[in-house]
Design a protein around this motif. Structure first.
Motif, short mmCIF file in Angstrom:
data_model
loop_
_atom_site.label_atom_id
_atom_site.label_comp_id
_atom_site.label_asym_id
_atom_site.label_seq_id
_atom_site.Cartn_x
_atom_site.Cartn_y
_atom_site.Cartn_z
N THR A 241 -1.75 -5.59 34.48
CA THR A 241 -0.51 -6.15 34.40
C THR A 241 -0.50 -7.56 34.34
O THR A 241 -0.09 -8.67 33.98
N GLU A 242 -0.72 -7.70 35.92
CA GLU A 242 -1.18 -9.67 35.73
C GLU A 242 -2.00 -9.85 36.75
O GLU A 242 -2.37 -9.11 37.54
N PHE A 243 -2.73 -10.33 35.97
CA PHE A 243 -4.05 -11.22 36.45
C PHE A 243 -4.69 -12.44 36.14
O PHE A 243 -3.91 -13.08 35.28
N GLU A 244 -5.77 -13.00 36.55
CA GLU A 244 -5.28 -14.58 36.16
C GLU A 244 -7.12 -13.88 36.44
O GLU A 244 -7.78 -14.44 37.40
N TYR A 245 -8.31 -15.26 35.82
CA TYR A 245 -9.27 -15.08 36.06
C TYR A 245 -9.53 -17.01 36.89
O TYR A 245 -9.05 -17.94 36.23
N ALA A 246 -10.33 -17.10 37.80
CA ALA A 246 -10.38 -18.46 38.39
C ALA A 246 -12.12 -18.68 38.44
O ALA A 246 -12.53 -19.83 38.71
N ALA B 288 -9.71 -8.14 27.98
CA ALA B 288 -9.66 -6.26 27.63
C ALA B 288 -9.94 -5.44 28.68
O ALA B 288 -8.54 -4.66 28.52
N THR B 289 -10.74 -5.11 29.34
CA THR B 289 -10.95 -4.44 29.77
C THR B 289 -9.62 -4.37 30.91
O THR B 289 -8.57 -3.29 31.30
N ALA B 290 -9.88 -5.65 31.38
CA ALA B 290 -8.15 -6.25 33.07
C ALA B 290 -7.25 -6.08 31.87
O ALA B 290 -6.41 -5.52 32.89
N ASP B 291 -7.16 -6.31 31.15
CA ASP B 291 -5.52 -6.85 30.93
C ASP B 291 -5.49 -4.59 30.65
O ASP B 291 -3.95 -4.51 31.05
N ALA B 292 -6.23 -3.50 30.19
CA ALA B 292 -5.32 -2.37 30.18
C ALA B 292 -5.21 -2.17 31.79
O ALA B 292 -5.30 -0.93 32.04
N VAL B 293 -6.27 -2.38 32.19
CA VAL B 293 -5.85 -2.36 33.73
C VAL B 293 -5.03 -2.46 34.64
O VAL B 293 -4.09 -2.22 35.77
N LEU C 231 -14.79 -14.94 39.01
CA LEU C 231 -13.09 -14.47 39.99
C LEU C 231 -12.30 -14.04 38.99
O LEU C 231 -12.00 -14.85 38.22
N LEU C 232 -12.08 -12.90 40.17
CA LEU C 232 -9.98 -12.40 38.81
C LEU C 232 -9.30 -12.59 40.22
O LEU C 232 -9.45 -11.71 41.45
#
Length: 130
Positions: free
Chosen positions: A22-27, A15-20, A56-57
């Motif tokens: 627009t595109e990301f993925e955890y590995a 939720a925090t990563a999504d607020a910061v 990992l992000l």
């Protein structure tokens, strides 16, 4: 171009990563060997020694992460740490300034700017992400 980051604090929460970002993925889960988390200050930071569990992000939005971590204000520095995994390479890690964050009793070895002391520590102490 995507970068790989070692997330150990609030950015481990989607939720925090999504607020910061627009595109990301955890590995997946990862361990930072050679640095531990200290949560005694205003925000968590890494200190010499120990281990830290995290994730990992992957993202291309380096500027957004730098802004979130307060790099321009001097709160955190982004440093490269070797990755002992698929394809190896480096992972970006945010290390907070103990003085700016109010963390007592933490001193990175050596002299010079914090970033240089942390980078020297990473090299000399074989700090890595596994």
């Amino acid at each position: 171009m995507q970068e790989t980051f070692f997330a150990y604090g609030t950015l481990t929460d989607p939720a925090t990563a999504d607020a910061v970002l627009t595109e990301f993925e955890y590995a997946g889960a990862a361990t930072l060997v050679g640095m531990a988390v200290d949560e005694s200050g205003e925000h968590p930071t890494l200190v010499p020694g120990g281990r830290t569990e995290g994730r990992l992000l992957h993202t291309a939005e380096v500027e957004s992460l730098d802004e979130y971590e307060g790099v321009a204000r001097g709160l955190y520095r982004r440093v490269s740490v070797p990755l002992d995994r698929e394809g190896d390479g480096d992972v970006q890690v945010y290390v907070g300034d103990p003085v700016m964050l109010g963390v007592d009793g933490v001193a990175w070895p050596g002299t010079g700017p914090l970033r240089e002391r942390v980078e020297r520590y990473v090299d000399e102490e074989d700090v890595r992400v596994v």
